[in-house]
Design a protein around this motif. Structure first.
Motif, short mmCIF file in Angstrom:
data_model
loop_
_atom_site.label_atom_id
_atom_site.label_comp_id
_atom_site.label_asym_id
_atom_site.label_seq_id
_atom_site.Cartn_x
_atom_site.Cartn_y
_atom_site.Cartn_z
N GLU A 1 25.20 24.81 48.84
CA GLU A 1 24.93 25.01 47.41
C GLU A 1 25.39 26.39 46.96
N LEU A 2 25.13 27.41 47.77
CA LEU A 2 25.55 28.76 47.43
C LEU A 2 27.06 28.87 47.38
N GLU B 1 22.22 22.95 53.85
CA GLU B 1 22.31 22.46 52.47
C GLU B 1 22.29 23.63 51.49
N GLN B 2 21.42 24.58 51.73
CA GLN B 2 21.33 25.76 50.87
C GLN B 2 22.63 26.56 50.93
N LYS C 1 18.09 21.99 56.06
CA LYS C 1 17.81 22.63 54.77
C LYS C 1 18.65 23.89 54.60
N LEU C 2 18.77 24.68 55.65
CA LEU C 2 19.55 25.90 55.58
C LEU C 2 21.04 25.61 55.35
N GLU D 1 28.17 27.21 44.12
CA GLU D 1 27.89 28.07 42.97
C GLU D 1 28.89 29.23 42.89
#
Length: 85
Positions: A39-40, A35-36, A32-33, A43
């Motif tokens: 994503e950052l 993936e986050q 999850k980390l 962005e």
């Protein structure tokens, strides 16, 4: 004479290393980390691209305005008309 086998490290010494965060967290939490983080990064890249596009549009608008400004064109032109005869 018999050869000595390599010294083996007792298990107690191996486990004396401090536990890392990766060891303490579960695999799903790490996934999850990651993936986050991806994503950052995505962005941030999109924001930079939008900023570059905006700056390019502003530059083009300024150039268009200057091309329509007679005073600017006159000051930029070469006043040596003998070259063009």
């Amino acid at each position: 004479m018999a050869k000595k086998k390599g010294r083996s490290v007792p298990k107690a010494e191996v486990s004396d290393k401090p536990a890392t965060l990766k060891d303490l967290l579960g695999a799903d939490t790490i996934a999850k980390l990651k993936e986050q983080a991806n994503e950052l990064k995505k962005e941030e890249q999109e924001r930079r691209e939008a900023e570059q596009l905006k700056a390019e549009e502003a530059r083009k608008a300024e150039q268009k305005r200057l091309d329509n400004d007679f005073e600017h064109l006159l000051s930029k032109s070469d006043l040596d008309w003998h070259k063009y005869k």
